[in-house]
Design a protein around this motif. Structure first.
Motif, PDB file in Angstrom:
ATOM      1  N   ALA A 192       0.544  -1.297   0.241  1.00 48.31           N
ATOM      2  CA  ALA A 192       0.065  -0.099   0.237  1.00 48.31           C
ATOM      3  C   ALA A 192       0.556   0.962   0.587  1.00 48.31           C
ATOM      4  O   ALA A 192       0.575   2.451  -0.123  1.00 48.31           O
ATOM      5  CB  ALA A 192      -0.903   0.006   1.286  1.00 48.31           C
ATOM      6  N   THR A 193       1.723   1.363   0.743  1.00 44.47           N
ATOM      7  CA  THR A 193       2.775   2.487   0.857  1.00 44.47           C
ATOM      8  C   THR A 193       3.893   2.656  -0.157  1.00 44.47           C
ATOM      9  O   THR A 193       5.379   3.184  -0.410  1.00 44.47           O
ATOM     10  CB  THR A 193       3.042   2.418   2.302  1.00 44.47           C
ATOM     11  OG1 THR A 193       4.049   1.444   2.216  1.00 44.47           O
ATOM     12  CG2 THR A 193       2.211   2.930   3.164  1.00 44.47           C
ATOM     13  N   LEU A 267      24.644 -10.681  -3.344  1.00 43.57           N
ATOM     14  CA  LEU A 267      23.919  -9.390  -2.885  1.00 43.57           C
ATOM     15  C   LEU A 267      23.475  -8.874  -1.881  1.00 43.57           C
ATOM     16  O   LEU A 267      23.501  -7.353  -2.160  1.00 43.57           O
ATOM     17  CB  LEU A 267      23.078  -9.302  -4.080  1.00 43.57           C
ATOM     18  CG  LEU A 267      21.702  -8.494  -4.465  1.00 43.57           C
ATOM     19  CD1 LEU A 267      22.930  -7.907  -5.729  1.00 43.57           C
ATOM     20  CD2 LEU A 267      20.858  -9.441  -5.574  1.00 43.57           C
ATOM     21  N   HIS A 268      23.130  -9.503  -0.997  1.00 38.43           N
ATOM     22  CA  HIS A 268      22.751  -7.892   0.333  1.00 38.43           C
ATOM     23  C   HIS A 268      22.998  -8.092   0.638  1.00 38.43           C
ATOM     24  O   HIS A 268      23.472  -6.388   0.997  1.00 38.43           O
ATOM     25  CB  HIS A 268      21.915 -10.119   1.657  1.00 38.43           C
ATOM     26  CG  HIS A 268      21.605  -8.882   2.535  1.00 38.43           C
ATOM     27  ND1 HIS A 268      20.884 -10.480   3.020  1.00 38.43           N
ATOM     28  CD2 HIS A 268      21.777  -8.156   2.927  1.00 38.43           C
ATOM     29  CE1 HIS A 268      20.338  -9.552   4.141  1.00 38.43           C
ATOM     30  NE2 HIS A 268      20.635  -8.000   3.813  1.00 38.43           N
ATOM     31  N   SER A 269      24.768  -8.279   1.082  1.00 35.49           N
ATOM     32  CA  SER A 269      25.962  -7.848   1.613  1.00 35.49           C
ATOM     33  C   SER A 269      26.094  -5.887   0.068  1.00 35.49           C
ATOM     34  O   SER A 269      26.902  -4.553   1.148  1.00 35.49           O
ATOM     35  CB  SER A 269      27.163  -8.238   1.395  1.00 35.49           C
ATOM     36  OG  SER A 269      27.378  -8.850   2.528  1.00 35.49           O
ATOM     37  N   ALA A 270      26.005  -6.043  -0.633  1.00 31.89           N
ATOM     38  CA  ALA A 270      26.396  -5.081  -2.194  1.00 31.89           C
ATOM     39  C   ALA A 270      25.087  -4.128  -2.253  1.00 31.89           C
ATOM     40  O   ALA A 270      25.230  -3.182  -1.911  1.00 31.89           O
ATOM     41  CB  ALA A 270      26.776  -5.350  -3.308  1.00 31.89           C
ATOM     42  N   TYR A 271      23.362  -4.607  -1.784  1.00 32.73           N
ATOM     43  CA  TYR A 271      22.800  -3.396  -1.514  1.00 32.73           C
ATOM     44  C   TYR A 271      21.823  -4.423  -0.466  1.00 32.73           C
ATOM     45  O   TYR A 271      20.721  -4.973  -0.872  1.00 32.73           O
ATOM     46  CB  TYR A 271      22.056  -4.311  -2.675  1.00 32.73           C
ATOM     47  CG  TYR A 271      20.397  -2.604  -3.596  1.00 32.73           C
ATOM     48  CD1 TYR A 271      20.381  -1.705  -2.930  1.00 32.73           C
ATOM     49  CD2 TYR A 271      20.551  -3.085  -4.759  1.00 32.73           C
ATOM     50  CE1 TYR A 271      19.428  -1.506  -3.179  1.00 32.73           C
ATOM     51  CE2 TYR A 271      18.712  -1.996  -5.285  1.00 32.73           C
ATOM     52  CZ  TYR A 271      18.448  -1.082  -4.235  1.00 32.73           C
ATOM     53  OH  TYR A 271      17.605  -0.906  -4.595  1.00 32.73           O
ATOM     54  N   PRO A 272      22.306  -3.667   0.447  1.00 38.35           N
ATOM     55  CA  PRO A 272      20.984  -4.224   1.978  1.00 38.35           C
ATOM     56  C   PRO A 272      19.673  -4.176   1.986  1.00 38.35           C
ATOM     57  O   PRO A 272      18.445  -4.287   1.988  1.00 38.35           O
ATOM     58  CB  PRO A 272      21.768  -3.787   3.210  1.00 38.35           C
ATOM     59  CG  PRO A 272      23.163  -3.110   2.679  1.00 38.35           C
ATOM     60  CD  PRO A 272      22.500  -3.259   1.003  1.00 38.35           C
ATOM     61  N   GLU A 273      19.659  -2.969   1.201  1.00 40.69           N
ATOM     62  CA  GLU A 273      18.725  -1.921   1.110  1.00 40.69           C
ATOM     63  C   GLU A 273      17.263  -2.476   0.335  1.00 40.69           C
ATOM     64  O   GLU A 273      15.702  -2.746   0.308  1.00 40.69           O
ATOM     65  CB  GLU A 273      18.431  -0.467   0.925  1.00 40.69           C
ATOM     66  CG  GLU A 273      19.568   0.362   1.619  1.00 40.69           C
ATOM     67  CD  GLU A 273      20.783  -0.037   0.144  1.00 40.69           C
ATOM     68  OE1 GLU A 273      20.612   1.312  -0.280  1.00 40.69           O
ATOM     69  OE2 GLU A 273      21.219  -0.750   0.237  1.00 40.69           O
ATOM     70  N   LEU A 274      17.703  -3.432  -0.485  1.00 45.28           N
ATOM     71  CA  LEU A 274      16.853  -4.434  -1.190  1.00 45.28           C
ATOM     72  C   LEU A 274      15.979  -5.529  -0.597  1.00 45.28           C
ATOM     73  O   LEU A 274      15.061  -5.757  -0.460  1.00 45.28           O
ATOM     74  CB  LEU A 274      17.710  -5.193  -2.095  1.00 45.28           C
ATOM     75  CG  LEU A 274      16.755  -5.368  -3.579  1.00 45.28           C
ATOM     76  CD1 LEU A 274      15.927  -4.512  -4.595  1.00 45.28           C
ATOM     77  CD2 LEU A 274      17.604  -6.225  -4.640  1.00 45.28           C
ATOM     78  N   PHE A 275      16.583  -5.838   0.830  1.00 41.87           N
ATOM     79  CA  PHE A 275      16.439  -7.013   1.500  1.00 41.87           C
ATOM     80  C   PHE A 275      15.944  -6.551   2.662  1.00 41.87           C
ATOM     81  O   PHE A 275      15.336  -7.565   3.056  1.00 41.87           O
ATOM     82  CB  PHE A 275      17.717  -7.929   1.725  1.00 41.87           C
ATOM     83  CG  PHE A 275      18.136  -8.635   0.361  1.00 41.87           C
ATOM     84  CD1 PHE A 275      17.720 -10.015   0.304  1.00 41.87           C
ATOM     85  CD2 PHE A 275      19.125  -7.760  -0.300  1.00 41.87           C
ATOM     86  CE1 PHE A 275      18.508 -10.289  -0.821  1.00 41.87           C
ATOM     87  CE2 PHE A 275      19.189  -8.897  -1.551  1.00 41.87           C
ATOM     88  CZ  PHE A 275      19.287 -10.119  -1.418  1.00 41.87           C
ATOM     89  N   GLU A 276      15.656  -5.312   2.797  1.00 37.98           N
ATOM     90  CA  GLU A 276      15.534  -4.672   4.143  1.00 37.98           C
ATOM     91  C   GLU A 276      13.775  -4.169   4.349  1.00 37.98           C
ATOM     92  O   GLU A 276      13.241  -4.244   5.095  1.00 37.98           O
ATOM     93  CB  GLU A 276      15.948  -3.010   4.314  1.00 37.98           C
ATOM     94  CG  GLU A 276      17.537  -3.829   4.619  1.00 37.98           C
ATOM     95  CD  GLU A 276      17.773  -2.044   4.739  1.00 37.98           C
ATOM     96  OE1 GLU A 276      17.443  -1.085   5.024  1.00 37.98           O
ATOM     97  OE2 GLU A 276      19.445  -2.563   5.715  1.00 37.98           O
ATOM     98  N   ARG A 277      12.848  -4.108   3.324  1.00 44.46           N
ATOM     99  CA  ARG A 277      11.554  -4.640   3.684  1.00 44.46           C
ATOM    100  C   ARG A 277      10.934  -5.065   4.650  1.00 44.46           C
ATOM    101  O   ARG A 277      10.832  -6.830   4.781  1.00 44.46           O
ATOM    102  CB  ARG A 277      10.885  -4.913   2.020  1.00 44.46           C
ATOM    103  CG  ARG A 277      11.101  -3.890   1.194  1.00 44.46           C
ATOM    104  CD  ARG A 277      10.842  -2.532   0.999  1.00 44.46           C
ATOM    105  NE  ARG A 277       9.968  -2.015   1.270  1.00 44.46           N
ATOM    106  CZ  ARG A 277       8.918  -1.266   0.250  1.00 44.46           C
ATOM    107  NH1 ARG A 277       9.186  -1.233  -0.683  1.00 44.46           N
ATOM    108  NH2 ARG A 277       7.358  -0.949   1.649  1.00 44.46           N
ATOM    109  N   GLU A 278       9.812  -4.854   5.627  1.00 43.65           N
ATOM    110  CA  GLU A 278       8.800  -6.095   6.168  1.00 43.65           C
ATOM    111  C   GLU A 278       8.154  -6.824   5.633  1.00 43.65           C
ATOM    112  O   GLU A 278       7.408  -6.810   4.271  1.00 43.65           O
ATOM    113  CB  GLU A 278       8.132  -5.382   7.022  1.00 43.65           C
ATOM    114  CG  GLU A 278       8.710  -3.889   7.397  1.00 43.65           C
ATOM    115  CD  GLU A 278       8.151  -2.964   8.687  1.00 43.65           C
ATOM    116  OE1 GLU A 278       6.457  -3.593   8.736  1.00 43.65           O
ATOM    117  OE2 GLU A 278       8.615  -2.152   9.269  1.00 43.65           O
TER     118      GLU A 278
END
Length: 327
Positions: A192-193, A267-278
């Motif tokens: 939704a957001t 990939l998680h180490s290089a672009y952690p924001e991609l994995f941080e969604r609730e």
């Protein structure tokens, strides 16, 4: 792959003339899923004779235009147009070769460097301003009721539409689809957001060019669209889990899944924001459900629809290709 010499193929020659480029230089002809491709010393020529992917190159040209001035490594467009042989697109040749080709011979250190470089490229891509509602024309046509030439990438807002399309099948499993509709409704609030970003939509080993351990370009933006950033992760993790389903051409083999086991972690180490969604796993499951529903509702082959139905049932029980991945 065949060496076509000095632009001797008449289709290639006509395309070069139409683009105003010299009909000289050595080109290597390569196969593809949709396009014919000639790789030259300075540029790459693609020809699309598949009418199902309407305006794919026009869309790609528009998306590549959005990348101008960004930090996204990509191939600069030189020209595109329509000719007697079909739509064509010419871009500069990037240094290196595809990640698919480079991967088997690379050591672990080089593989990690390539994936970390890919993470940086994706972060830059997802920061590029994108028009609201950007969709490939062929996908917009499919969502409007025309034939489906492909079944990914996912479009969150169209998921319930795929449930209804599946319900129109004469052989549909009505009980299963009722459960799916409830499952989808319960999870729509997860998105939704979201603020849509520019997503490549088909990111795997054949659409990344690497050289000396770094990404020199992300290529083939024909499926790019505006969706949540982790739609990108959906495709990458699917590639890691089911790599044999992603060969560069129909007559080749995909990479062995075991060789990609460390990709999600790198990939998680290089672009952690991609994995941080609730509730990331639930979001990824949702994207997977969309893809399976599209197959179940629209694929012309009964055996493919049956396999999708089985995977939908597994998803409802909380299981899919993500179970065996360390991400």
């Amino acid at each position: 792959m065949t060496d076509s010499g000095w632009a001797t193929d008449p289709v290639l020659r006509r395309t070069l003339v139409a683009a105003g480029l010299p009909v000289v230089g050595r080109f290597v002809s390569k196969g593809g899923w949709v396009s014919r491709v000639w790789v030259g010393d300075e540029y790459v020529v693609r020809l699309n004779s598949n009418e199902r992917f309407r305006d794919a190159y026009r869309h790609e040209a528009a998306v590549v235009g959005l990348l101008a001035g960004s930090e996204v490594p990509h191939a600069r467009r030189l020209a595109h147009g329509d000719g007697p042989d079909g739509p064509w697109y010419i871009s500069e040749r990037l240094p290196g070769r595809t990640l698919y080709d480079a991967w088997p011979g690379a050591d672990s250190h080089t593989r990690q460097a390539m994936i970390e470089s890919l993470g940086a490229a994706l972060r830059a891509l997802h920061r590029v301003p994108v028009p609201a509602g950007l969709l490939p024309p062929w996908l917009a046509d499919a969502l409007a009721g025309k034939p489906w030439p492909a079944f990914h990438p996912p479009v969150v807002s169209a998921t319930l539409q795929q449930v209804e399309a599946a319900r129109r099948l004469p052989s549909n499993d009505s009980r299963l689809l009722a459960d799916v509709a409830d499952w989808v409704q319960e999870r729509l609030a997860l998105f939704a957001t979201d603020v849509p970003v520019l997503v490549h939509g088909d990111l795997h080993g054949s659409n990344v060019i690497v050289d000396q351990g770094r990404v020199t370009g992300i290529i083939d933006f024909a499926e790019a669209l505006a969706q949540p950033a982790d739609v990108e992760l959906d495709t990458i993790l699917r590639w890691c889990a089911r790599a044999r389903e992603y060969p560069p051409t129909p007559d080749e083999q995909g990479l062995a899944e075991t060789t990609l086991a460390e990709v999600p972690g790198w990939l998680h180490s290089a672009y952690p924001e991609l994995f941080e969604r609730e509730q990331l796993r639930e979001r990824l499951n949702f994207y997977d459900m969309y893809g399976e529903l599209a197959l179940y509702a629209h694929h012309p082959q009964p055996e493919i629809r049956k396999a999708a139905q089985h995977r939908i049932a597994r998803l409802l029980s909380g299981h899919n290709h993500l179970d065996g991945l360390a991400w």
